[in-house]
Scaffold this active site. Structure first.
Site: not given
Ligand code: IDP
Ligand code: MG
Length: 156
Positions: A9, A49, A112, A115, A126
């Site tokens: 990320k 998402y 965080n 992913h 994905e």
């Protein structure tokens, strides 16, 4: 062998952690079969998402994921989806186990770092969102027979 979609990320890229996090997957014995630095568009983030679109954090999540470049990877191995999720640790950095990527590199619950697809269905969906045909490669590794015990005819 499974292939999973992993995204480093924007916080991982900005904090200069790409190499260290990628090393963990390589050292584990997983194979990197796709890799690119990219800027995620609003549309792509929304599609990726979409399961979270009614959650209170959705807007800030899409804002975060589109705020700065990410590194997307296709990672292959036996049970790669579950293995990678375990290496990532719990969603929130504040309570992710030490020894996991989220546990070792962050304390935030939204920033965080990483992913990872959470099921074979999610991985298939994905990977198609982030990689075009031909961008995920199939190639033999010379070390394969030392990464997995192949004596039974399948990777153990
Ligand atoms: P996961 O990334 O561990 O699969 P999900 O529940 O699928 O976790 O949530 C997707 C992402 O949304 C998380 O990685 C995190 O960035 C963000 N997120 C999830 N829950 C919260 C929250 O309660 N507050 C802020 N951000 C959240
Ligand atoms: Mg998830």
């Amino acid at each position: 062998m499974e292939t999973t979609l992993i995204i480093f990320k924007p916080d991982a890229v900005q904090r200069g952690l790409m190499g260290r996090i990628m090393s963990r997957f390589e050292e584990k014995g997983l194979q990197i079969v796709g890799c690119k630095l990219m800027q995620i568009s609003q549309d792509l983030a929304a599609t990726h998402y979409e399961a979270h679109k009614d959650r209170p954090f959705y807007k800030s999540l899409v804002g975060f994921m589109t705020s700065s470049p990410v590194l997307v990877l296709a990672i292959r191995g036996n049970n790669a989806i579950a293995v990678c999720r375990k290496m990532m640790g719990a969603t929130f950095g504040s309570n992710a186990e030490a020894g996991t990527i989220r546990g070792d590199f962050g304390v935030s619950n939204s920033f965080n770092l990483i992913h990872g697809s959470d099921s074979p269905e999610a991985a298939e969906r994905e990977l198609k969102l982030f990689f075009k045909d031909g961008e995920v490669l199939n190639f033999d590794r010379a070390v394969e027979s030392w990464v997995y015990d192949m004596s039974g005819g399948k990777p153990e």
